[in-house]
Design an enzyme around this catalytic site. Structure first.
Site: not given
Ligand code: GLU
Length: 498
Positions: A258-259
């Site tokens: 994920s970011k």
């Protein structure tokens, strides 16, 4: 003929995991002389993000994962090419209408008028009772008259799949083997939404069939939905494709990439100066590996050796260190000119060089390139590295070893000899080769004092760069230039009152 497709939704920048999916499809198509189709799945209007299609096509073209069919770039314009179009789902609504009607006519789908409130309520109750939330079949058995009256009254509706009760649906996945599930554990999936658009589940089956897709290679998050898709194929009497569900890509903490833990989009990586070839090479080995130890592969080599059967079942950790290492390997293979082309935009942006420098200091830039090639993993690191090299205010490392080296009796002699040589040097002829000659001649002229090897190179490097290790000394002297070398020597002298 093998026909595979990459079917992303336009919901923002392209995730590296999506690029891996596209890559595996591409590799499989190419090694089987098949077609790689790019289809846009844009039926979820709420998640649509402007600019997604543009960045999708650019990510694919920059990394050379170029579709044979479907959405393509024609010059700079986005076009569609192929006999199975349109390749954008929102342009295929009439097709879905035709096929949903067939399911309704055959009693394989039904209208559902349940309100959002009722469904929310139902879900809540099921949750509280510890059951898996699923539709309770409230509208499954409405009579045709009841349905017609509701439609005539303008009641909003969806169309659901009518799953048979207590039936086993099974299929094979190339990586995961036989999979079987009872329809009791599945939901009567919505196929057409209130807005008249198909859901992903319906559109994907209709399109994959009509587009002649033979192999579906996609992320494992779609595995739980596959039985519903398989059942749809059966309803229509269509031949089922082969399924290949790819393992998730994970962060170091084994959660889905994920970011929050850094860049995840292809655009971000390319913008940081990762090379497309390296990114592709790295992604190819995320969840799949060929036999043997070799790790560096060109796209063509990957086409030859890719084996879907060797894809892992378990998640693949996205190891940023390894990506850096791999990118560094690709950087080391670049020519000086390629290095200059790639590093200049980063140096300009950071203000480390000016546009005049680009025009007038070509050979200097090539030398900088030679130094940076060995020192950076990706090009966004170039400005900092160059800054460090050019920084006149460095503080000399004061490790014990460095102190010992500089305490030698020969250092003042060496300092003087080097200063004299540099002062006497012709600024026009200032280059690495002459710098090397200068150092060699000091060695010759001071044979008696044994100024050679470590006693020769280390003090010079320390005086000029403050470091014990680094790029080739003559190259550094070349890049610094005559005046800067002298300045640094004098600064050393002032600080150490030689
Ligand atoms: N539109 C889906 C996605 O964005 C495609 C899934 C599939 O390949 O079937 O992931």
């Amino acid at each position: 003929m093998v026909r595979v497709r990459f079917a992303p939704s336009p919901t923002g920048k392209v995730h590296v995991g999506s690029l891996r999916t596209a890559l595996y499809n591409y590799l499989y198509a190419k090694q089987n002389n098949g077609q790689f189709v790019l289809r846009l799945e844009d039926t979820d209007r709420t998640r649509y993000e402007e600019g997604s299609v543009d960045s999708l096509l650019h990510a694919l073209y920059q990394t050379k994962i170029i579709p044979d069919e479907g959405l393509v770039l024609e010059g700079n314009e986005i076009g569609q090419s192929g006999e199975y179009g349109p390749y954008i789902q929102s342009e295929r609504l009439n097709i879905y209408k035709k096929y949903i009607q067939k399911l309704l006519d055959d009693g394989k789908a039904y209208y559902c008028f349940c309100s959002k409130e009722r469904l929310d309520d139902l879900r809540e109750k099921q949750k509280q009772a510890g059951e898996t939330p699923r539709y309770d079949g409230h509208c499954r058995n409405l009579s045709p008259q009841e349905v017609q009256t509701k439609i005539d009254n303008g009641e909003p509706y969806v169309i659901r799949l009518k799953l048979p009760e207590n039936q086993i649906i099974s299929f094979q996945d190339v990586i995961r083997g036989d999979i079987a599930i009872n329809t009791e554990d599945l939901d009567d999936q919505v196929l057409i939404k209130t807005d008249g658009f198909p859901t992903y589940h319906f559109a994907v089956v209709v399109d994959d069939h009509l587009m002649g897709i033979t192999h579906i290679i996609r992320g494992e998050e779609w595995l739980p939905s596959t039985p519903k898709h398989v059942y749809l194929y059966q309803c229509f009497g269509w031949e089922e494709p082969q399924y290949v569900h790819l393992p998730n890509i994970l962060n170091a903490d084994h959660k889905k990439l994920s970011k929050r833990q850094g860049d995840v989009s292809v655009e971000d990586f390319l913008a940081k100066g990762y090379l497309p070839e390296a990114l592709i090479n790295f992604l190819a080995l995320l969840g799949w590996s060929p036999e043997g130890d070799q790790e560096i592969f060109s796209l063509d080599e990957l086409v030859d050796i890719f084996e879907p059967e060797r894809i892992n079942k378990s998640g693949a950790v996205f190891d940023r260190e390894k990506l850096n290492w791999m990118n560094g390997q690709y950087i080391k293979k670049l020519s000086d000119d390629e290095m200059v082309d790639k590093m200049v935009p980063f140096l300009l942006k950071a203000g480390e060089i000016s546009s005049e420098d680009v025009l007038n200091k070509k050979s200097w830039l090539q030398k900088v390139a030679q130094i940076l090639r060995e020192r950076i993993d990706y090009f966004a690191q170039a400005p900092e590295e160059l800054k460090a090299i050019l920084n006149p205010d460095f503080v000399m490392t004061d490790t014990e070893e460095a102190q010992q080296i500089m305490a030698a009796d020969t250092v003042p002699v060496l300092y003087q000899a080097l200063t004299d040589k540099i002062e006497a040097a012709d600024a026009e002829q200032w280059n690495a080769e002459n710098a090397q000659k200068m150092i060699k001649s000091i060695q010759k002229e001071h044979k008696a004092e044994k100024i050679k090897g470590k006693a020769l190179y280390m003090p010079i490097r320390l005086m000029l760069t403050g470091e014990m290790h680094g790029p080739d000394l003559a190259l550094i002297m070349d890049v610094l230039g005559k005046d800067e070398c002298l300045k640094r020597l004098r600064a050393y002298q002032t600080h150490h009152s030689l």
